[in-house]
Write an enzyme that holds these catalytic residues in place. Structure first.
Site, PDB file in Angstrom:
ATOM      1  N   LEU A 125      12.148  -0.775 -12.879  1.00 24.53           N
ATOM      2  CA  LEU A 125      11.601  -1.250 -11.608  1.00 24.53           C
ATOM      3  C   LEU A 125      10.089  -1.111 -11.635  1.00 24.53           C
ATOM      4  O   LEU A 125       9.554  -0.013 -11.765  1.00 24.53           O
ATOM      5  CB  LEU A 125      12.189  -0.453 -10.435  1.00 24.53           C
ATOM      6  CG  LEU A 125      11.946  -1.033  -9.030  1.00 24.53           C
ATOM      7  CD1 LEU A 125      12.971  -0.477  -8.045  1.00 24.53           C
ATOM      8  CD2 LEU A 125      10.542  -0.748  -8.502  1.00 24.53           C
ATOM      9  N   HIS A 229       6.231  11.230 -10.896  1.00 26.18           N
ATOM     10  CA  HIS A 229       4.907  10.598 -10.857  1.00 26.18           C
ATOM     11  C   HIS A 229       4.634  10.097  -9.446  1.00 26.18           C
ATOM     12  O   HIS A 229       5.542   9.638  -8.746  1.00 26.18           O
ATOM     13  CB  HIS A 229       4.891   9.432 -11.846  1.00 26.18           C
ATOM     14  CG  HIS A 229       3.542   8.895 -12.168  1.00 26.18           C
ATOM     15  ND1 HIS A 229       2.849   8.074 -11.304  1.00 26.18           N
ATOM     16  CD2 HIS A 229       2.744   9.065 -13.260  1.00 26.18           C
ATOM     17  CE1 HIS A 229       1.693   7.733 -11.858  1.00 26.18           C
ATOM     18  NE2 HIS A 229       1.603   8.327 -13.048  1.00 26.18           N
TER      19      HIS A 229
END
Length: 378
Positions: A125, A229
């Protein structure tokens, strides 16, 4: 915005995404031959007649129909770890105890394992920064569940997602830096490119085979175990809302968490509705886009495989008493839907926040064929 299966014409855009996503995005690498093969594998997977998941990989792109530009990508691997091992670390605890000395110590350890072999994985994604717009990220994330809901035989009972761990823009991973200094003298960018291209033989050859006592790692390495992240946090929140949970498995290289859910328990899969389509021509009395109760966005897709199409719209009206989804003709055409065809949809908001009647809040997705008295529009 239209989601569709990837095609060979999308190679330049996919290569741009591989560059833009940076080190740590292991499902795409900036290698033209690798990307050509990945696209072909996806095309073959969509064309295959499947009764149980094997090595299929489905890659979708999000396209702006006005410009033809690819603004993002998303994918599903049907069954991971069969041809090439899928390694993880599992975080657990061991206890050291001496009754004679009266000493007791509980410590965290990381054990390498192949726990998720055979599971389906949602992956790849990426929404290109220059094209970010409302609902684009949700469409890329949730569309996979619409496809899986329509084709459950193509996927395993457990679905996982490997979330990108902590690393800097210049490709520095605190967790990998510790492993590199002690075991494998390769930089993070090289390692992730090797793994992304399927060359992970070095893991069995060079990675430590015994448990890692986490308190022996550097403080920087310890601090990122199980962390995501910053650019991945929105994706993680979407998956958590779907019912995905972290159960202690982390990536071998950046220590990012892997989350999992049972296929039939994923909220968008369990709550999706398959129904018939009624095509309404714009300008007719039946088409009332400003009618009271409309305005809630829904994600809607056709039920095809090779010619799968999906989008988000606020111009759909669901009539549960007739098991019927009304769509304007232009939208139906863009999805490859004709009058009387089958479609599947997911409401994108709860009843309370969307202006729907309060009585719909307890069951935001109406189940077809229950002959409900409540009438409302999505």
């Amino acid at each position: 915005m239209i989601i569709r299966p990837i095609a060979h014409k999308d190679l330049p855009a996919l290569q741009a995404i591989a560059i833009e996503s940076g080190a740590g995005f292991t499902s795409l690498v900036d290698d033209r031959e690798f990307l050509i093969n990945k696209i072909q594998h996806s095309i073959d997977s969509f064309a295959r007649c499947v009764q149980q998941p094997e090595d299929e990989g489905y890659l979708f792109v999000l396209e702006d129909p006005d410009t033809g530009e690819v603004i993002g990508t998303t994918g599903i691997e049907a069954s991971v770890g069969l041809d090439s091992p899928l390694y993880h670390y599992h975080k657990s605890q061991v206890v050291h105890r001496s009754r004679e000395l009266g000493l007791f110590k509980r410590v965290d350890v990381l054990n390498m394992c192949n726990h998720y072999t055979g599971c389906s994985e949602i992956c790849t994604l990426f929404l290109r920064p220059q094209f970010r717009r409302p609902n684009a990220g949700k469409l890329l994330s949730k569309v996979r569940f619409l496809f899986m809901a329509q084709n459950p035989q193509r996927f395993a009972s457990t679905v996982i997602a490997e979330m990108r761990g902590i690393s800097s823009d210049d490709g520095i991973s605190p967790f990998w830096d510790w492993l590199r200094s002690n075991f494998v003298d390769l930089d993070f960018a090289t390692v992730t490119q090797l793994v992304g291209a399927g060359n992970n033989g070095f893991i069995a050859e060079l990675m430590p085979k015994y448990p890692l006592y986490t308190h022996l790692l550097s403080e920087d390495a310890q601090s990122v175990i199980g962390e995501v992240h910053e650019k991945t946090r929105p994706a993680l929140r979407l998956l958590e809302a779907e019912g995905f949970r972290h159960k202690g498995y982390v990536d071998l290289f950046d220590a990012g968490p892997t989350v999992e859910a049972e296929l039939d328990q994923i909220r968008s899969i369990a709550g999706s509705v398959e129904c018939r389509v009624q095509v309404i021509k714009e300008g007719t009395s039946a088409f009332k886009p400003k009618a009271e109760g409309m305005g809630q966005a829904v994600m809607v897709a056709n039920t095809a495989v090779e010619h799968f199409r999906a989008t988000i719209t606020d111009q759909a009206t669901y009539l549960p008493q007739h098991d019927l989804l009304q769509l304007p003709s232009a939208l139906a055409e863009s999805l490859g839907l004709r009058d009387g065809a089958s479609a599947r949809f997911i409401p994108m908001a709860t009843a309370k926040t969307s202006g729907l009647p309060e009585t719909a809040a307890a069951q935001p997705v109406p189940q077809p064929r229950q002959q409900q008295e409540l009438k409302y529009a999505l």
